[in-house]
Enzyme design. Structure first.
Site, short mmCIF file in Angstrom:
data_model
loop_
_atom_site.label_atom_id
_atom_site.label_comp_id
_atom_site.label_asym_id
_atom_site.label_seq_id
_atom_site.Cartn_x
_atom_site.Cartn_y
_atom_site.Cartn_z
N GLY A 1 13.39 -22.07 27.65
CA GLY A 1 11.98 -22.47 27.66
C GLY A 1 11.17 -21.62 26.71
CB VAL A 2 10.49 -21.50 23.27
CG1 VAL A 2 11.78 -20.71 23.26
CG2 VAL A 2 10.73 -22.92 22.76
N GLY A 3 7.84 -22.10 25.89
CA GLY A 3 6.44 -22.48 26.03
C GLY A 3 5.57 -21.27 25.81
CE LYS B 1 0.91 -20.47 42.28
NZ LYS B 1 1.16 -19.49 41.25
CB VAL C 1 5.86 -16.81 29.14
CG1 VAL C 1 6.44 -15.41 29.29
CG2 VAL C 1 4.64 -16.98 30.02
P1 NAD Z 1 4.99 -23.58 29.70
O1 NAD Z 1 4.82 -24.88 30.41
O2 NAD Z 1 4.06 -23.21 28.59
O3 NAD Z 1 6.48 -23.46 29.11
C1 NAD Z 1 7.59 -23.89 29.79
C2 NAD Z 1 8.55 -24.46 28.75
O4 NAD Z 1 9.79 -24.74 29.37
C3 NAD Z 1 8.05 -25.77 28.14
O5 NAD Z 1 8.07 -25.65 26.72
C4 NAD Z 1 9.06 -26.80 28.65
O6 NAD Z 1 9.30 -27.84 27.71
C5 NAD Z 1 10.28 -25.95 28.86
N1 NAD Z 1 11.27 -26.49 29.80
C6 NAD Z 1 11.07 -27.16 30.95
N2 NAD Z 1 12.22 -27.49 31.53
C7 NAD Z 1 13.20 -26.99 30.73
C8 NAD Z 1 14.62 -26.99 30.77
N3 NAD Z 1 15.29 -27.57 31.76
N4 NAD Z 1 15.29 -26.38 29.78
C9 NAD Z 1 14.65 -25.80 28.75
N5 NAD Z 1 13.31 -25.78 28.66
C10 NAD Z 1 12.59 -26.37 29.61
O7 NAD Z 1 4.95 -22.46 30.85
P2 NAD Z 1 4.70 -20.90 30.67
O8 NAD Z 1 3.27 -20.60 30.89
O9 NAD Z 1 5.37 -20.42 29.43
O10 NAD Z 1 5.48 -20.34 31.95
C11 NAD Z 1 6.91 -20.33 31.98
C12 NAD Z 1 7.38 -19.90 33.35
O11 NAD Z 1 6.86 -18.60 33.65
C13 NAD Z 1 6.92 -20.80 34.49
O12 NAD Z 1 7.92 -20.82 35.47
C14 NAD Z 1 5.69 -20.08 35.03
O13 NAD Z 1 5.46 -20.40 36.40
C15 NAD Z 1 6.09 -18.64 34.85
N6 NAD Z 1 4.97 -17.72 34.72
C16 NAD Z 1 4.06 -17.88 33.73
C17 NAD Z 1 3.00 -16.99 33.60
C18 NAD Z 1 2.00 -17.11 32.49
O14 NAD Z 1 1.26 -16.15 32.23
N7 NAD Z 1 1.93 -18.24 31.79
C19 NAD Z 1 2.89 -15.92 34.52
C20 NAD Z 1 3.86 -15.76 35.53
C21 NAD Z 1 4.90 -16.68 35.61
#
Ligand code: NAD
Length: 346
Positions: free
Chosen positions: A180-182, A80, A184
């Site tokens: 969290g509805v980003g 990492k 993933v």
């Molecule tokens: P992202 O940044 O697109 O989405 C995260 C969402 O969480 C955002 O919309 C943010 O506003 C919201 N958020 C932050 N703090 C919050 C809280 N306290 N309460 C509610 N919502 C909150 O990230 P992502 O790519 O969707 O990834 C989400 C998680 O999964 C992260 O922890 C990431 O490390 C992990 N992850 C992602 C992937 C991937 O393929 N993107 C792979 C493995 C792990």
């Protein structure tokens, strides 16, 4: 700042501190283990409060990548990288090119990829100074975003966890809280809705959560309230360390399965969840879909069906972990770590 005696050190093979005066780069690359292959892991850009915080984060995350790749049956080790900077303010092309040179100096022992604070566009800039970059897109014009695959893997994991934890095959009517509805979380919520689940959603971004809730007929709760939601499953898809000792005491859900990395604030939380009869799907097992897809992108024979089949094997791995956990009356978190170490040794 101790390194070899750091609580998260865990026999890391190599830790590189890099700086570049002209661009202001201050970065750490941690290579945990390369026995199964080169150490692949994302590059995080974050305004850490201290160098010690950055070191702790990178060590914990790189070890997690070793275990994740081993259990996902990938020919990869774990690594990492972090840059101590504010991605909104300090991320310049010069900074990213300097990071690329640092990655390149390791000759391919570490392969970088997207993580929080970095994008596919950033990876293209890093690629100007190193070939050891992944996640640049499957074919010209296609996105390299692995999050749909991560979400699919979490969905498959959640189905297995629901079978073991709640004795249910169908997700029809299952109440799931998605934190969290980003990238993933939104994909996962749509898949759960299609399978008949009732959703409770939360996000700091009110516009994003509002639009998705309307689309899926879901309930919205505040970021504080999601932890106490009266649901069957809690799916953390926002940030790490959400499962604190307090949350472990009060959680209503009987199953925890989500995408966030490092969900456990401390290892003891997994034991408390286990004691309370809450089935926790170890995060690095459930969220491996992204790295599986990224690894397939590195090879010329990318086939979507083969990638999906590989992602779906997450369900088999979790099935084995839950079965062993039941037989040995041990928490799934401990069994997952044990299984990963077995694969590393073998
Ligand atoms: P992202 O940044 O697109 O989405 C995260 C969402 O969480 C955002 O919309 C943010 O506003 C919201 N958020 C932050 N703090 C919050 C809280 N306290 N309460 C509610 N919502 C909150 O990230 P992502 O790519 O969707 O990834 C989400 C998680 O999964 C992260 O922890 C990431 O490390 C992990 N992850 C992602 C992937 C991937 O393929 N993107 C792979 C493995 C792990």
């Amino acid at each position: 700042m101790p390194v070899f005696d750091h609580p998260e050190f865990d026999h890391h093979q190599q830790i590189v501190f890099g700086s570049d005066e002209a661009s202001g780069l201050r970065a750490i690359i941690a290579i945990h283990d390369t026995r199964r292959g080169p150490a692949l892991g994302g590059l995080r850009i974050y305004p850490y409060a201290s160098e010690a915080d950055a070191l702790t984060d990178v060590l914990r995350l790189s070890r997690g990548m070793t275990y994740k790749s081993a259990l996902a049956d990938l020919p990869l080790g774990g690594g990492k990288a972090v840059i101590i900077a504010d991605p909104r303010r300090d991320k310049t092309p010069e900074l990213l090119r300097a990071m690329g040179r640092l990655v390149d100096s390791l000759g391919g022992r570490y392969i970088t990829a997207e993580d929080s604070g970095t994008s596919e566009a950033d990876m293209r800039i890093i690629h100007e100074t190193t070939d050891h970059v992944s996640g640049l897109g499957r074919r010209p014009g296609e996105s390299g975003d692995p999050s749909p695959y991560t979400a699919h893997g979490v969905f498959c994991a959640l189905r297995v966890a629901v079978r073991h934890g709640l004795g249910r095959e169908s997700l029809e009517g299952l109440r799931v809280a998605v934190q969290g509805v980003g990238h993933v979380g939104a994909h996962l919520a749509r898949a759960l809705h299609a399978a008949g689940a009732q959703l409770v959603l939360s996000d700091l971004n009110r516009d994003a959560v509002g639009a998705l809730a309307e689309e899926l007929g879901a309930t919205i709760v505040t970021p504080e309230a999601i932890l106490a939601a009266d649901v069957d499953v809690f799916a953390p898809c926002a940030m790490g360390a959400v499962l604190t000792p307090e949350v472990a005491e009060s959680l209503e859900a009987r199953v925890v399965c989500g995408a966030a990395n490092n969900q456990l604030a401390s290892p003891e939380v997994a034991e408390r969840l286990h004691e309370r009869g809450i089935l926790y799907a170890p995060d690095y097992v459930a969220n491996a879909g992204g790295v599986i897809e990224v690894e397939w992108q590195r090879h010329g024979d990318y086939r979507r069906e083969a990638v999906m089949a590989h992602v779906e094997r997450i369900a088999d791995t979790l099935d084995e972990i839950f079965a062993r956990a039941t037989t040995s009356q041990t928490s799934p978190a401990i069994i997952a770590d044990r299984l990963a170490r077995e694969r590393l040794a073998g």
